[in-house]
Design a protein around this motif. Structure first.
Motif, PDB file in Angstrom:
ATOM      1  N   TYR A  75      47.309  42.577  79.770  1.00 52.38           N
ATOM      2  CA  TYR A  75      47.612  43.478  80.886  1.00 52.38           C
ATOM      3  C   TYR A  75      48.530  44.579  80.375  1.00 52.38           C
ATOM      4  O   TYR A  75      49.508  44.323  79.674  1.00 52.38           O
ATOM      5  N   GLN A  76      48.220  45.828  80.743  1.00 49.75           N
ATOM      6  CA  GLN A  76      48.950  46.967  80.202  1.00 49.75           C
ATOM      7  C   GLN A  76      50.055  47.482  81.124  1.00 49.75           C
ATOM      8  O   GLN A  76      50.718  48.458  80.802  1.00 49.75           O
ATOM      9  N   GLY A  77      50.242  46.831  82.245  1.00 49.08           N
ATOM     10  CA  GLY A  77      51.287  47.273  83.164  1.00 49.08           C
ATOM     11  C   GLY A  77      52.490  46.354  83.141  1.00 49.08           C
ATOM     12  O   GLY A  77      52.707  45.584  82.206  1.00 49.08           O
ATOM     13  N   GLY A  78      53.288  46.437  84.197  1.00 50.39           N
ATOM     14  CA  GLY A  78      54.463  45.590  84.336  1.00 50.39           C
ATOM     15  C   GLY A  78      54.151  44.385  85.199  1.00 50.39           C
ATOM     16  O   GLY A  78      53.419  44.471  86.183  1.00 50.39           O
ATOM     17  N   ILE A  79      54.708  43.225  84.835  1.00 51.91           N
ATOM     18  CA  ILE A  79      54.552  41.985  85.601  1.00 51.91           C
ATOM     19  C   ILE A  79      55.781  41.811  86.476  1.00 51.91           C
ATOM     20  O   ILE A  79      56.917  41.922  86.007  1.00 51.91           O
ATOM     21  N   GLU A  80      55.547  41.530  87.748  1.00 49.59           N
ATOM     22  CA  GLU A  80      56.667  41.256  88.650  1.00 49.59           C
ATOM     23  C   GLU A  80      57.436  40.057  88.129  1.00 49.59           C
ATOM     24  O   GLU A  80      56.874  38.984  87.906  1.00 49.59           O
ATOM     25  N   ARG A  81      58.709  40.218  87.913  1.00 44.96           N
ATOM     26  CA  ARG A  81      59.544  39.118  87.427  1.00 44.96           C
ATOM     27  C   ARG A  81      60.594  38.776  88.462  1.00 44.96           C
ATOM     28  O   ARG A  81      61.403  39.602  88.852  1.00 44.96           O
ATOM     29  N   LEU A  82      60.578  37.523  88.899  1.00 47.01           N
ATOM     30  CA  LEU A  82      61.561  37.097  89.887  1.00 47.01           C
ATOM     31  C   LEU A  82      62.939  37.059  89.262  1.00 47.01           C
ATOM     32  O   LEU A  82      63.116  36.659  88.123  1.00 47.01           O
ATOM     33  N   SER A  83      63.919  37.472  90.027  1.00 46.41           N
ATOM     34  CA  SER A  83      65.299  37.385  89.554  1.00 46.41           C
ATOM     35  C   SER A  83      66.210  37.161  90.736  1.00 46.41           C
ATOM     36  O   SER A  83      66.017  37.689  91.812  1.00 46.41           O
ATOM     37  N   ARG A  84      67.178  36.308  90.553  1.00 47.70           N
ATOM     38  CA  ARG A  84      68.208  36.108  91.568  1.00 47.70           C
ATOM     39  C   ARG A  84      69.419  35.509  90.876  1.00 47.70           C
ATOM     40  O   ARG A  84      69.334  35.052  89.740  1.00 47.70           O
ATOM     41  N   ASP A  85      70.526  35.515  91.540  1.00 45.94           N
ATOM     42  CA  ASP A  85      71.751  34.985  90.949  1.00 45.94           C
ATOM     43  C   ASP A  85      71.708  33.473  91.038  1.00 45.94           C
ATOM     44  O   ASP A  85      72.197  32.877  91.982  1.00 45.94           O
ATOM     45  N   VAL A  86      71.108  32.842  90.034  1.00 47.76           N
ATOM     46  CA  VAL A  86      70.930  31.400  90.101  1.00 47.76           C
ATOM     47  C   VAL A  86      72.237  30.639  89.882  1.00 47.76           C
ATOM     48  O   VAL A  86      72.275  29.434  90.020  1.00 47.76           O
ATOM     49  N   ASP A  87      73.299  31.356  89.530  1.00 46.63           N
ATOM     50  CA  ASP A  87      74.582  30.676  89.403  1.00 46.63           C
ATOM     51  C   ASP A  87      75.200  30.403  90.772  1.00 46.63           C
ATOM     52  O   ASP A  87      76.088  29.578  90.909  1.00 46.63           O
ATOM     53  N   GLN A  88      74.734  31.137  91.788  1.00 47.71           N
ATOM     54  CA  GLN A  88      75.258  30.944  93.130  1.00 47.71           C
ATOM     55  C   GLN A  88      74.390  29.933  93.860  1.00 47.71           C
ATOM     56  O   GLN A  88      73.273  30.230  94.258  1.00 47.71           O
ATOM     57  N   ASP A  89      74.886  28.705  94.017  1.00 54.85           N
ATOM     58  CA  ASP A  89      74.139  27.630  94.639  1.00 54.85           C
ATOM     59  C   ASP A  89      74.592  27.517  96.088  1.00 54.85           C
ATOM     60  O   ASP A  89      75.619  26.947  96.399  1.00 54.85           O
ATOM     61  N   GLU A  90      73.777  28.102  96.998  1.00 55.09           N
ATOM     62  CA  GLU A  90      74.209  28.219  98.382  1.00 55.09           C
ATOM     63  C   GLU A  90      73.935  26.980  99.201  1.00 55.09           C
ATOM     64  O   GLU A  90      74.397  26.868 100.341  1.00 55.09           O
ATOM     65  N   ARG A  91      73.186  26.030  98.699  1.00 56.40           N
ATOM     66  CA  ARG A  91      72.836  24.860  99.492  1.00 56.40           C
ATOM     67  C   ARG A  91      73.951  23.824  99.453  1.00 56.40           C
ATOM     68  O   ARG A  91      74.809  23.830  98.578  1.00 56.40           O
ATOM     69  N   ALA A  92      73.875  22.891 100.396  1.00 57.25           N
ATOM     70  CA  ALA A  92      74.975  21.954 100.566  1.00 57.25           C
ATOM     71  C   ALA A  92      74.990  20.852  99.523  1.00 57.25           C
ATOM     72  O   ALA A  92      76.007  20.227  99.288  1.00 57.25           O
ATOM     73  N   TRP A  93      73.846  20.589  98.895  1.00 58.27           N
ATOM     74  CA  TRP A  93      73.789  19.513  97.906  1.00 58.27           C
ATOM     75  C   TRP A  93      73.496  20.080  96.525  1.00 58.27           C
ATOM     76  O   TRP A  93      72.901  21.133  96.376  1.00 58.27           O
ATOM     77  N   ARG A  94      73.898  19.334  95.517  1.00 54.92           N
ATOM     78  CA  ARG A  94      73.614  19.721  94.142  1.00 54.92           C
ATOM     79  C   ARG A  94      73.774  18.506  93.234  1.00 54.92           C
ATOM     80  O   ARG A  94      74.488  17.560  93.580  1.00 54.92           O
ATOM     81  N   PRO A  95      73.131  18.497  92.080  1.00 53.35           N
ATOM     82  CA  PRO A  95      73.301  17.378  91.156  1.00 53.35           C
ATOM     83  C   PRO A  95      74.679  17.401  90.517  1.00 53.35           C
ATOM     84  O   PRO A  95      75.154  18.456  90.087  1.00 53.35           O
TER      85      PRO A  95
END
Length: 339
Positions: free
Chosen positions: A209-229
Motif C-alpha cells: 500500500y502506497q498511502g498512510g495506514i491509520e495508526r491508533l494512539s492514546r495515552d496508554v499510561d493513563q489507566d482510567e478504569r477502576a481495576w488493574r493487574p
C-alpha cells in the motif's frame, strides 16, 4: 457467594474470537483510541534489505500492516490440523483482516482498525523509529538469523526468537525474503516444545500500500478504569488496540504486551450469567486463567488469556486490584438491568 457454572456465554464468545488470529500479530480486541495518526507505508519501499535478525523482525511487523494480500494457511496444534483462508485489505488507510476456518467447527474472525500491533515496540511513524524499539524487545528475547528455506514456493529467511526468562514463549519465524511477510511460525513453550505450527501454504498477490495506514494512539499510561493487574511479566505494558467483532457489552477487556507476546484480560460483573469454572483451561494453543472474586464490592469474573505459560496467566489473574471508581462494564450492566 454466587453460583458457579461451567460456561460464561459472553466471555466464551470473546475467547473463541481471540483464538483465531494471524501469526506474528498481536491478539487485539475492543479498546477505543482517542486519536489516530498515519503510518507511512511508502517508506517501507525505500528501505534496504535487512542484514540482522532485529532488522528482519522490524521489517516483518511493518509489512504485516502495509501489504494487502490473500492467503491459504494451515494451523497444527493440540486441537488437530485446521485450514484457513486469510485476507488483509487496506482501504483509505484502514486495515481489514479476516481469518476463516475452512474445516471443523465454523469460525470467522474479522478485525478492522489502526496499526496498534506496533505498540509496545516503542517506535512510531517510520521503520527507523520503529527499529529503535527493538532495544526493548532485546531485554526479554534473543533474536538470531538461522538460515534460509523455501515456504509456500517462496524464498524465506528463518528467524529464531528465544525468551531470556520463563515468563514467555519462544518462536521460530520464517519471513518471505521479498516482502518480509510471515510465512510460517512455530510457537515453543517454556520447555522449548513446539505447541503450534502456523504456515502459509499459498500467498497470493501481495501488494504494498502506497498511502498512510491509520495508526491508533492514546495515552496508554493513563489507566482510567477502576481495576488493574497488580503484577505483570517484565516488559508488559498496556496496549492500544483496534476494533473487533469480539466486543461484548458488559465485558471489559485490556491488552498487555511486551512487543511480541500479548495477554488479554477480561473482567465482567457476575449478574446471573453462566460462569467459567475457576482455574486454568487450555484454549487451543492458548491458556486461560479464570478467577471469581469480590472487586469493588461486587462479585466479578476475571479471565486472563494468552500464549504464555499457564503459571504466568494465573499469577496475573490473582493480582487484579480494585482502585475505586465506576467501571465501564459495571455501568453497562447496571443500565441494562434498570427498568
Amino acid at each position: 457467594m454466587w453460583h458457579r457454572r461451567k460456561r460464561s456465554g459472553r466471555i466464551a464468545c470473546v475467547l473463541l474470537a481471540g483464538c483465531v488470529a494471524l501469526p506474528a500479530m498481536a491478539r487485539e480486541a475492543s479498546t477505543t483510541a482517542s486519536a489516530s495518526e498515519a503510518l507511512d507505508c511508502a517508506a517501507l519501499d525505500e528501505q534496504e534489505t535487512p542484514s540482522s535478525a532485529e532488522a528482519w523482525f522490524v521489517r516483518s511487523r511493518w509489512a504485516s500492516h502495509c501489504y494487502a494480500f490473500q492467503a491459504s494457511a494451515v494451523r497444527i496444534g493440540v486441537d488437530g490440523v485446521r485450514t484457513l483462508a486469510l485476507s488483509h485489505d487496506i482501504e483509505d488507510g484502514v486495515e481489514r483482516e479476516v481469518a476463516r476456518f475452512l474445516d471443523g467447527p465454523p469460525a470467522v474472525h474479522e478485525r478492522r482498525g489502526g496499526a496498534a500491533r506496533l505498540s509496545g515496540l516503542g517506535g512510531e511513524g517510520s521503520p527507523e523509529r520503529l527499529g529503535a524499539g527493538t532495544r526493548h524487545l532485546e531485554d526479554f528475547y534473543r533474536l538470531r538469523l538461522a538460515g534460509e528455506s523455501r515456504i509456500a514456493s517462496r524464498h524465506a529467511v528463518r528467524l529464531e526468537i528465544e525468551p531470556l526468562d520463563d515468563q514467555r514463549y519462544g518462536r521460530h519465524l520464517w519471513l518471505d525474503a521479498t516482502t518480509a511477510l510471515p510465512l510460517k511460525q512455530v510457537l515453543l513453550d517454556e520447555r522449548g516444545r513446539a505447541v503450534e505450527t502456523f504456515q502459509i501454504t499459498e500467498l497470493r498477490n501481495p501488494r504494498l500500500y502506497q498511502g498512510g495506514i491509520e495508526r491508533l494512539s492514546r495515552d496508554v499510561d493513563q489507566d482510567e478504569r477502576a481495576w488493574r493487574p497488580g503484577w505483570l511479566p517484565d516488559g508488559f505494558a498496556l496496549q492500544a488496540a483496534g476494533t473487533s467483532e469480539s466486543s461484548h457489552p458488559g465485558v471489559e477487556q485490556r491488552i498487555y504486551g511486551d512487543g511480541l507476546a500479548t495477554l488479554s484480560l477480561f473482567v465482567e460483573v457476575v449478574s446471573g450469567q453462566k460462569l467459567l469454572k475457576p482455574g486454568v483451561h487450555r484454549l487451543g494453543v492458548s491458556h486461560a486463567a479464570v478467577r471469581h472474586s469480590e472487586l469493588g464490592g461486587r462479585p466479578r469474573q476475571v479471565v486472563v488469556m494468552g500464549e504464555l505459560p499457564p503459571a504466568v496467566l494465573k499469577r496475573v489473574a490473582e493480582s487484579i486490584e480494585w482502585h475505586g471508581g465506576q467501571s465501564t462494564a459495571a455501568s453497562s450492566s447496571d443500565s441494562a438491568s434498570s427498568p
